[in-house]
Design a protein around this motif. Structure first.
Motif, PDB file in Angstrom:
ATOM      1  N   GLN A 129       0.836  -1.204   0.000  1.00 15.11           N
ATOM      2  CA  GLN A 129       0.000   0.000   0.000  1.00 15.11           C
ATOM      3  C   GLN A 129       0.875   1.259   0.000  1.00 15.11           C
ATOM      4  O   GLN A 129       0.540   2.257  -0.642  1.00 15.11           O
ATOM      5  CB  GLN A 129      -0.917  -0.006   1.225  1.00 15.11           C
ATOM      6  N   THR A 130       2.007   1.201   0.711  1.00 14.83           N
ATOM      7  CA  THR A 130       2.909   2.349   0.734  1.00 14.83           C
ATOM      8  C   THR A 130       3.576   2.545  -0.621  1.00 14.83           C
ATOM      9  O   THR A 130       3.780   3.681  -1.074  1.00 14.83           O
ATOM     10  CB  THR A 130       3.959   2.176   1.847  1.00 14.83           C
ATOM     11  N   GLU A 131       3.923   1.454  -1.281  1.00 17.08           N
ATOM     12  CA  GLU A 131       4.462   1.562  -2.641  1.00 17.08           C
ATOM     13  C   GLU A 131       3.451   2.216  -3.574  1.00 17.08           C
ATOM     14  O   GLU A 131       3.810   3.048  -4.426  1.00 17.08           O
ATOM     15  CB  GLU A 131       4.847   0.180  -3.161  1.00 17.08           C
ATOM     16  N   ALA A 132       2.175   1.836  -3.429  1.00 20.40           N
ATOM     17  CA  ALA A 132       1.133   2.452  -4.251  1.00 20.40           C
ATOM     18  C   ALA A 132       0.998   3.938  -3.923  1.00 20.40           C
ATOM     19  O   ALA A 132       0.771   4.761  -4.819  1.00 20.40           O
ATOM     20  CB  ALA A 132      -0.197   1.737  -4.026  1.00 20.40           C
ATOM     21  N   LEU A 133       1.151   4.277  -2.644  1.00 20.61           N
ATOM     22  CA  LEU A 133       1.121   5.678  -2.253  1.00 20.61           C
ATOM     23  C   LEU A 133       2.229   6.453  -2.959  1.00 20.61           C
ATOM     24  O   LEU A 133       2.001   7.547  -3.500  1.00 20.61           O
ATOM     25  CB  LEU A 133       1.275   5.794  -0.733  1.00 20.61           C
ATOM     26  N   LEU A 134       3.429   5.898  -2.974  1.00 12.52           N
ATOM     27  CA  LEU A 134       4.534   6.554  -3.672  1.00 12.52           C
ATOM     28  C   LEU A 134       4.239   6.706  -5.166  1.00 12.52           C
ATOM     29  O   LEU A 134       4.568   7.725  -5.779  1.00 12.52           O
ATOM     30  CB  LEU A 134       5.826   5.757  -3.466  1.00 12.52           C
ATOM     31  N   GLY A 135       3.594   5.698  -5.751  1.00 14.03           N
ATOM     32  CA  GLY A 135       3.210   5.787  -7.160  1.00 14.03           C
ATOM     33  C   GLY A 135       2.215   6.904  -7.397  1.00 14.03           C
ATOM     34  O   GLY A 135       2.325   7.665  -8.374  1.00 14.03           O
ATOM     35  N   ARG A 136       1.256   7.026  -6.520  1.00 12.95           N
ATOM     36  CA  ARG A 136       0.253   8.091  -6.653  1.00 12.95           C
ATOM     37  C   ARG A 136       0.904   9.464  -6.476  1.00 12.95           C
ATOM     38  O   ARG A 136       0.577  10.414  -7.197  1.00 12.95           O
ATOM     39  CB  ARG A 136      -0.858   7.886  -5.621  1.00 12.95           C
ATOM     40  N   LEU A 137       1.820   9.578  -5.516  1.00 10.99           N
ATOM     41  CA  LEU A 137       2.522  10.843  -5.308  1.00 10.99           C
ATOM     42  C   LEU A 137       3.314  11.237  -6.552  1.00 10.99           C
ATOM     43  O   LEU A 137       3.358  12.423  -6.925  1.00 10.99           O
ATOM     44  CB  LEU A 137       3.455  10.728  -4.102  1.00 10.99           C
ATOM     45  N   ALA A 138       3.937  10.257  -7.190  1.00  2.00           N
ATOM     46  CA  ALA A 138       4.683  10.541  -8.419  1.00  2.00           C
ATOM     47  C   ALA A 138       3.737  11.052  -9.501  1.00  2.00           C
ATOM     48  O   ALA A 138       4.081  11.989 -10.250  1.00  2.00           O
ATOM     49  CB  ALA A 138       5.410   9.288  -8.892  1.00  2.00           C
ATOM     50  N   ARG A 188       4.125  10.608 -15.850  1.00  2.00           N
ATOM     51  CA  ARG A 188       3.170   9.941 -16.727  1.00  2.00           C
ATOM     52  C   ARG A 188       3.481   8.453 -16.782  1.00  2.00           C
ATOM     53  O   ARG A 188       4.622   8.050 -17.022  1.00  2.00           O
ATOM     54  CB  ARG A 188       3.254  10.525 -18.140  1.00  2.00           C
ATOM     55  N   LEU A 189       2.491   7.649 -16.540  1.00  2.00           N
ATOM     56  CA  LEU A 189       2.625   6.200 -16.606  1.00  2.00           C
ATOM     57  C   LEU A 189       1.678   5.667 -17.672  1.00  2.00           C
ATOM     58  O   LEU A 189       0.594   6.233 -17.895  1.00  2.00           O
ATOM     59  CB  LEU A 189       2.274   5.560 -15.261  1.00  2.00           C
ATOM     60  N   SER A 190       2.066   4.581 -18.318  1.00  2.00           N
ATOM     61  CA  SER A 190       1.129   3.925 -19.227  1.00  2.00           C
ATOM     62  C   SER A 190       0.002   3.318 -18.405  1.00  2.00           C
ATOM     63  O   SER A 190       0.102   3.175 -17.174  1.00  2.00           O
ATOM     64  CB  SER A 190       1.837   2.837 -20.040  1.00  2.00           C
ATOM     65  N   PHE A 191      -1.063   2.954 -19.072  1.00  2.00           N
ATOM     66  CA  PHE A 191      -2.215   2.352 -18.400  1.00  2.00           C
ATOM     67  C   PHE A 191      -1.785   1.134 -17.584  1.00  2.00           C
ATOM     68  O   PHE A 191      -2.144   0.997 -16.403  1.00  2.00           O
ATOM     69  CB  PHE A 191      -3.258   1.952 -19.449  1.00  2.00           C
ATOM     70  N   ASP A 192      -1.003   0.240 -18.195  1.00  2.00           N
ATOM     71  CA  ASP A 192      -0.586  -0.985 -17.499  1.00  2.00           C
ATOM     72  C   ASP A 192       0.404  -0.689 -16.377  1.00  2.00           C
ATOM     73  O   ASP A 192       0.340  -1.318 -15.309  1.00  2.00           O
ATOM     74  CB  ASP A 192       0.029  -1.976 -18.489  1.00  2.00           C
ATOM     75  N   GLU A 193       1.316   0.245 -16.596  1.00  2.00           N
ATOM     76  CA  GLU A 193       2.245   0.623 -15.526  1.00  2.00           C
ATOM     77  C   GLU A 193       1.489   1.196 -14.340  1.00  2.00           C
ATOM     78  O   GLU A 193       1.776   0.868 -13.180  1.00  2.00           O
ATOM     79  CB  GLU A 193       3.251   1.659 -16.043  1.00  2.00           C
ATOM     80  N   GLU A 194       0.517   2.040 -14.626  1.00  2.00           N
ATOM     81  CA  GLU A 194      -0.271   2.668 -13.567  1.00  2.00           C
ATOM     82  C   GLU A 194      -1.042   1.628 -12.764  1.00  2.00           C
ATOM     83  O   GLU A 194      -1.049   1.652 -11.532  1.00  2.00           O
ATOM     84  CB  GLU A 194      -1.232   3.686 -14.180  1.00  2.00           C
ATOM     85  N   SER A 195      -1.698   0.700 -13.445  1.00  2.00           N
ATOM     86  CA  SER A 195      -2.493  -0.296 -12.720  1.00  2.00           C
ATOM     87  C   SER A 195      -1.603  -1.231 -11.899  1.00  2.00           C
ATOM     88  O   SER A 195      -1.978  -1.658 -10.808  1.00  2.00           O
ATOM     89  CB  SER A 195      -3.370  -1.108 -13.683  1.00  2.00           C
ATOM     90  N   ARG A 196      -0.413  -1.524 -12.418  1.00  2.00           N
ATOM     91  CA  ARG A 196       0.512  -2.377 -11.657  1.00  2.00           C
ATOM     92  C   ARG A 196       0.969  -1.666 -10.387  1.00  2.00           C
ATOM     93  O   ARG A 196       1.010  -2.252  -9.303  1.00  2.00           O
ATOM     94  CB  ARG A 196       1.717  -2.757 -12.512  1.00  2.00           C
ATOM     95  N   VAL A 197       1.308  -0.381 -10.517  1.00  2.00           N
ATOM     96  CA  VAL A 197       1.793   0.377  -9.365  1.00  2.00           C
ATOM     97  C   VAL A 197       0.685   0.600  -8.336  1.00  2.00           C
ATOM     98  O   VAL A 197       0.894   0.408  -7.139  1.00  2.00           O
ATOM     99  CB  VAL A 197       2.369   1.735  -9.829  1.00  2.00           C
ATOM    100  N   LEU A 198      -0.476   1.009  -8.808  1.00  2.00           N
ATOM    101  CA  LEU A 198      -1.554   1.376  -7.888  1.00  2.00           C
ATOM    102  C   LEU A 198      -2.356   0.184  -7.387  1.00  2.00           C
ATOM    103  O   LEU A 198      -2.765   0.155  -6.219  1.00  2.00           O
ATOM    104  CB  LEU A 198      -2.509   2.368  -8.552  1.00  2.00           C
ATOM    105  N   TYR A 199      -2.600  -0.805  -8.264  1.00  2.00           N
ATOM    106  CA  TYR A 199      -3.558  -1.858  -7.924  1.00  2.00           C
ATOM    107  C   TYR A 199      -2.958  -3.258  -7.883  1.00  2.00           C
ATOM    108  O   TYR A 199      -3.684  -4.236  -7.702  1.00  2.00           O
ATOM    109  CB  TYR A 199      -4.746  -1.803  -8.895  1.00  2.00           C
ATOM    110  N   ASP A 200      -1.639  -3.352  -8.094  1.00  2.00           N
ATOM    111  CA  ASP A 200      -0.961  -4.634  -7.919  1.00  2.00           C
ATOM    112  C   ASP A 200      -1.420  -5.667  -8.953  1.00  2.00           C
ATOM    113  O   ASP A 200      -1.402  -6.872  -8.693  1.00  2.00           O
ATOM    114  CB  ASP A 200      -1.222  -5.150  -6.490  1.00  2.00           C
ATOM    115  N   ALA A 201      -1.839  -5.215 -10.125  1.00  2.00           N
ATOM    116  CA  ALA A 201      -2.337  -6.143 -11.150  1.00  2.00           C
ATOM    117  C   ALA A 201      -2.358  -5.447 -12.510  1.00  2.00           C
ATOM    118  O   ALA A 201      -2.415  -4.213 -12.588  1.00  2.00           O
ATOM    119  CB  ALA A 201      -3.742  -6.626 -10.799  1.00  2.00           C
TER     120      ALA A 201
END
Length: 450
Positions: A124-133, A139-152
């Motif tokens: 969850q903290t890793e996802a927080l860092l992704g959201r802060l970025a 800018r993240l691609s759709f798949d990069e974003e979902s991997r960082v934020l949602y673990d999938a």
């Protein structure tokens, strides 16, 4: 905002009083167990202090990212502190980095639940860092974003996959004109009249709750209020308030078809979001003192579990044949609809469900810059078989929540596969595994671990 309905078990027999569409409170009152005898103080769990840091970081981010904190019912002074401090993104990012380091320094937990807890806090903290970025402009691609934020990451499908499914639907609704328009015209025959909407929802919620209660014990005094609203990019939303209480909003901008009553009642209520949040509060926040579960960051792996379990919960509470029988017998009459075409209607819905990943493809192509807004609306209309009006509303959702869309269909598939693997197909065991999932801090990646 539209009118509000409060649901209660005492008023379940009042559906005939159609003009009293305002108030019905669904609540269960059960005797609370006697407190356990006092025991010697256990050794301090190092995760407890880190959980406090995590919670405060989420609250701080919520001050910079409206909508990020979807629910909070922890100490109110922490929320006041966050509002007063208004920490900048770099300060929050530094704190999250320290938290990750501190989590890595914690000795390996000596039990599986603490192991889940540490993984949960870390991911969850890793996802927080992704959201802060992202808030800082990355800018993240759709798949990069979902991997960082949602673990999938959702699977990719070629356009031909959806074309084949649309051809099957076209055979079910013959006629001239675009397939999505023929589908919409057919579905509109099953619209719940606005003045009957509350009565239909009363019956749907009662049915979902009754089936859920057969398999799990709801916390004492749990309840929710239903509000009918307009001007939203979503069709329904659960705002969990803590103390086993939710506000559930239903968007009435567009016609609501008869099947949406069970979908929303189960997904937002029983055994979906309302039950999920209540189980976390009861078993982890109150019984174990895990304060990190008193805050829910929307853009996090927790959302895939929340949305996936809520969608799966619809099918668990109402297997297809039982659902069709219930709706034809209970909901169609309340809506004043003729069930003569119901079987063909549910055939259509089953085929449309197979097209659910078309929405992901539209979002991926649109957010990755491969297609413009008009083309995304056209894709949704053509392959999700929505009216142009609904496709535009869906694009509003994508603009607002971006890769969050994967949490519904991919989340449902992941939860379904997890429960099937753990239950061996036994229906009673399916409910047991499902309830265990709702009462634990599992991550999407935990669902795929052998």
């Amino acid at each position: 905002m539209g009118h509000r309905s409060r649901f209660s078990s005492d008023a379940l027999g009042t559906a005939g009083r159609a003009r009293l569409v305002g108030i019905l409170l669904l609540a269960v009152y059960a005797a609370s167990p006697a407190p356990a005898p006092a025991k010697a103080r256990a050794p301090v769990n190092p995760l407890d202090s880190l959980a406090v840091e995590y919670t405060k970081l989420i609250l701080a981010t919520g001050e910079r990212d409206p909508g990020y904190v979807d629910a909070y019912y922890g100490p109110p002074e922490w929320q006041r502190e966050a509002a007063q401090a208004k920490a900048d993104l770099s300060t929050i990012r530094a704190g999250a980095g320290r938290l990750l380091s501190d989590l890595d320094s914690v000795p390996p937990p000596n039990n599986s639940l603490d192991g889940l807890r540490r993984r949960f806090l870390r991911r969850q903290t890793e996802a927080l860092l992704g959201r802060l970025a992202m808030l800082a402009g990355k800018r993240l691609s759709f798949d990069e974003e979902s991997r960082v934020l949602y673990d999938a990451v959702a699977p990719h499908f070629p356009e031909s996959h959806f074309q084949e499914l649309v051809a099957q639907v076209a055979a079910l609704v013959p006629g001239g004109g675009p397939v999505n328009e023929r589908v919409d015209a057919f579905q509109r025959r099953f619209t719940i009249p606005r003045d009957r909407l509350d009565a239909v929802f009363q019956a749907a919620i009662a049915g979902c709750r009754e089936r859920t209660q057969q398999h799990l014990t709801l916390p004492p005094g749990e309840s929710f209020v239903v509000e009918y609203v307009t001007g939203k990019p979503w069709s329904g939303y659960n705002w969990y308030q803590g103390n086993y209480h939710s506000i559930i909003q239903v968007n009435t901008d567009l016609p609501i078809f008869i099947d949406r009553a069970i979908d929303l009642a189960c997904h937002e209520g029983y055994p979906g979001h309302h039950v999920y949040n209540s189980q976390l509060e009861q078993h982890l926040v109150r019984e174990r003192g895990w304060v990190e579960l008193s805050v829910y960051p929307l853009y996090s792996p927790q959302s895939l579990i929340a949305e996936g379990s809520a969608n799966y919960g619809v099918k668990l509470a109402f297997p297809q044949a039982e659902r069709v029988a219930f709706e034809k017998a209970r909901l169609f009459p309340l809506a004043g609809l003729d069930p003569a075409q119901a079987d063909r209607y549910y055939q259509l819905l089953a085929l449309k469900e197979k097209l659910s990943y078309a929405g992901n493809e539209a979002a991926r192509r649109y957010l990755d810059g491969e297609i413009k807004a008009d083309a995304a609306v056209d894709w949704l209309a053509r392959y999700s078989l929505q009216s142009v009006e609904r496709a535009r509303q869906r694009l509003q959702f994508i603009d607002t929540y971006r890769s969050y869309v994967i949490n519904y269909n991919l989340g449902q598939d992941m939860v379904s596969e997890y429960v099937a693997a753990k239950s061996g197909g036994d229906r009673a065991r399916q409910w047991q595994v499902f309830v265990e999932l709702l009462s634990s801090p599992r991550l999407p990646s935990d669902l795929t671990m052998k």
